[in-house]
Motif scaffolding. Structure first.
Motif, PDB file in Angstrom:
ATOM      1  N   ILE A  80      -8.033  13.505  -6.601  1.00 31.79           N
ATOM      2  CA  ILE A  80      -6.702  13.885  -7.067  1.00 31.79           C
ATOM      3  C   ILE A  80      -5.692  13.315  -6.076  1.00 31.79           C
ATOM      4  N   PHE A  81      -4.911  12.364  -6.544  1.00 34.82           N
ATOM      5  CA  PHE A  81      -3.909  11.684  -5.735  1.00 34.82           C
ATOM      6  C   PHE A  81      -2.566  12.390  -5.959  1.00 34.82           C
ATOM      7  N   GLU A  82      -1.993  12.964  -4.923  1.00 32.44           N
ATOM      8  CA  GLU A  82      -0.715  13.696  -5.016  1.00 32.44           C
ATOM      9  C   GLU A  82       0.434  12.678  -4.979  1.00 32.44           C
ATOM     10  N   THR A  83       0.801  12.164  -6.137  1.00 32.02           N
ATOM     11  CA  THR A  83       1.749  11.048  -6.207  1.00 32.02           C
ATOM     12  C   THR A  83       3.217  11.473  -6.175  1.00 32.02           C
ATOM     13  N   SER A  84       3.533  12.650  -6.658  1.00 32.22           N
ATOM     14  CA  SER A  84       4.933  13.079  -6.724  1.00 32.22           C
ATOM     15  C   SER A  84       5.610  13.115  -5.350  1.00 32.22           C
ATOM     16  N   LYS A 113     -15.374  22.182  -7.055  1.00 29.76           N
ATOM     17  CA  LYS A 113     -15.383  22.651  -5.674  1.00 29.76           C
ATOM     18  C   LYS A 113     -14.664  21.622  -4.799  1.00 29.76           C
ATOM     19  N   LEU A 114     -13.690  22.074  -4.013  1.00 29.97           N
ATOM     20  CA  LEU A 114     -12.971  21.190  -3.096  1.00 29.97           C
ATOM     21  C   LEU A 114     -13.880  20.839  -1.928  1.00 29.97           C
ATOM     22  N   LEU A 115     -14.098  19.530  -1.702  1.00 25.33           N
ATOM     23  CA  LEU A 115     -14.935  19.072  -0.596  1.00 25.33           C
ATOM     24  C   LEU A 115     -14.124  18.606   0.603  1.00 25.33           C
ATOM     25  N   ASP A 116     -12.993  17.958   0.328  1.00 29.66           N
ATOM     26  CA  ASP A 116     -12.247  17.346   1.424  1.00 29.66           C
ATOM     27  C   ASP A 116     -10.839  16.998   0.963  1.00 29.66           C
ATOM     28  N   THR A 117      -9.917  16.970   1.898  1.00 28.53           N
ATOM     29  CA  THR A 117      -8.559  16.484   1.651  1.00 28.53           C
ATOM     30  C   THR A 117      -8.218  15.522   2.773  1.00 28.53           C
ATOM     31  N   LYS A 118      -7.743  14.348   2.408  1.00 31.33           N
ATOM     32  CA  LYS A 118      -7.365  13.333   3.390  1.00 31.33           C
ATOM     33  C   LYS A 118      -6.033  12.727   2.983  1.00 31.33           C
ATOM     34  N   LYS A 119      -5.433  11.978   3.904  1.00 32.74           N
ATOM     35  CA  LYS A 119      -4.155  11.311   3.672  1.00 32.74           C
ATOM     36  C   LYS A 119      -4.380   9.812   3.822  1.00 32.74           C
ATOM     37  N   THR A 120      -3.807   9.022   2.914  1.00 35.55           N
ATOM     38  CA  THR A 120      -3.942   7.569   3.035  1.00 35.55           C
ATOM     39  C   THR A 120      -3.247   7.101   4.310  1.00 35.55           C
ATOM     40  N   PRO A 139       0.836  -1.205   0.000  1.00 35.49           N
ATOM     41  CA  PRO A 139       0.000   0.000   0.000  1.00 35.49           C
ATOM     42  C   PRO A 139       0.871   1.256   0.000  1.00 35.49           C
ATOM     43  N   ALA A 140       0.315   2.352  -0.487  1.00 33.63           N
ATOM     44  CA  ALA A 140       1.018   3.640  -0.508  1.00 33.63           C
ATOM     45  C   ALA A 140       0.481   4.514   0.625  1.00 33.63           C
ATOM     46  N   PRO A 141       1.233   4.612   1.731  1.00 31.94           N
ATOM     47  CA  PRO A 141       0.776   5.436   2.863  1.00 31.94           C
ATOM     48  C   PRO A 141       1.135   6.910   2.691  1.00 31.94           C
ATOM     49  N   ASN A 142       0.445   7.755   3.445  1.00 34.38           N
ATOM     50  CA  ASN A 142       0.752   9.190   3.532  1.00 34.38           C
ATOM     51  C   ASN A 142       0.653   9.934   2.213  1.00 34.38           C
ATOM     52  N   VAL A 143      -0.287   9.540   1.372  1.00 37.13           N
ATOM     53  CA  VAL A 143      -0.522  10.249   0.107  1.00 37.13           C
ATOM     54  C   VAL A 143      -1.722  11.168   0.295  1.00 37.13           C
ATOM     55  N   ASP A 144      -1.546  12.440   0.006  1.00 40.13           N
ATOM     56  CA  ASP A 144      -2.665  13.378   0.067  1.00 40.13           C
ATOM     57  C   ASP A 144      -3.609  13.114  -1.099  1.00 40.13           C
ATOM     58  N   VAL A 145      -4.909  13.086  -0.775  1.00 40.60           N
ATOM     59  CA  VAL A 145      -5.938  12.857  -1.788  1.00 40.60           C
ATOM     60  C   VAL A 145      -7.014  13.926  -1.593  1.00 40.60           C
TER      61      VAL A 145
END
Length: 141
Positions: free
Chosen positions: A93-97, A61-68, A44-50
């Motif tokens: 939107i998965f912040e993969t970089s 419209k941005l509803l929420d931001t969470k981290k895996t 699994p990929a932890p600590n990814v902002d989504v």
């Protein structure tokens, strides 16, 4: 030795069933979940902002931001509320970089954007499989 392996397998099975039961319980409370599996490591990929966004009158419209979590999952998007309908067009939107940078790798894709529709009150699971040079998505269960 053989007994220790069997005991470890039994404990692992119990932990997996507990995690699955907990995850299934979240599906009743929340309408949307996701997870990321890094196929280059098989983990699994932890600590990814989504970020979760919804299209409203043609504008995102941005509803929420969470981290895996450590298990690469987010199970708490879009709370199920009896008087709220979540029908519409969404994107995750998965912040993969930053994830790959933390692994000492460069990524071809700075982020992964997945667009989808929600209709009705059933549960939606939108996962991705990921590597530094590719990704895939599907409608999970």
């Amino acid at each position: 030795m053989k007994m220790n392996i069997m005991r470890a397998a039994a404990i692992g099975g119990v932990l997996a069933m507990t995690a699955t039961a907990s995850y299934a319980a979240d599906q009743g409370t929340y309408q949307l979940s996701s997870h990321i599996l890094d196929i280059s490591t098989g983990k699994p990929a932890p600590n990814v902002d989504v970020r979760l966004m919804k299209q409203v009158n043609g504008v995102w419209k941005l509803l929420d931001t969470k981290k895996t979590g450590a298990d690469g999952r987010i199970g708490e998007f879009l709370p199920n509320q009896s008087n709220v309908k979540n029908d519409g067009t969404y994107k995750l939107i998965f912040e993969t970089s930053p994830y790959f940078s933390s692994q000492g790798e460069k990524s071809f894709y700075p982020y992964v954007e997945v667009n989808f529709n929600i209709e009705g009150n059933k549960h939606y699971h939108v996962p991705i499989t990921l590597s530094a040079y590719g990704y895939s998505t599907y409608r999970g269960s």
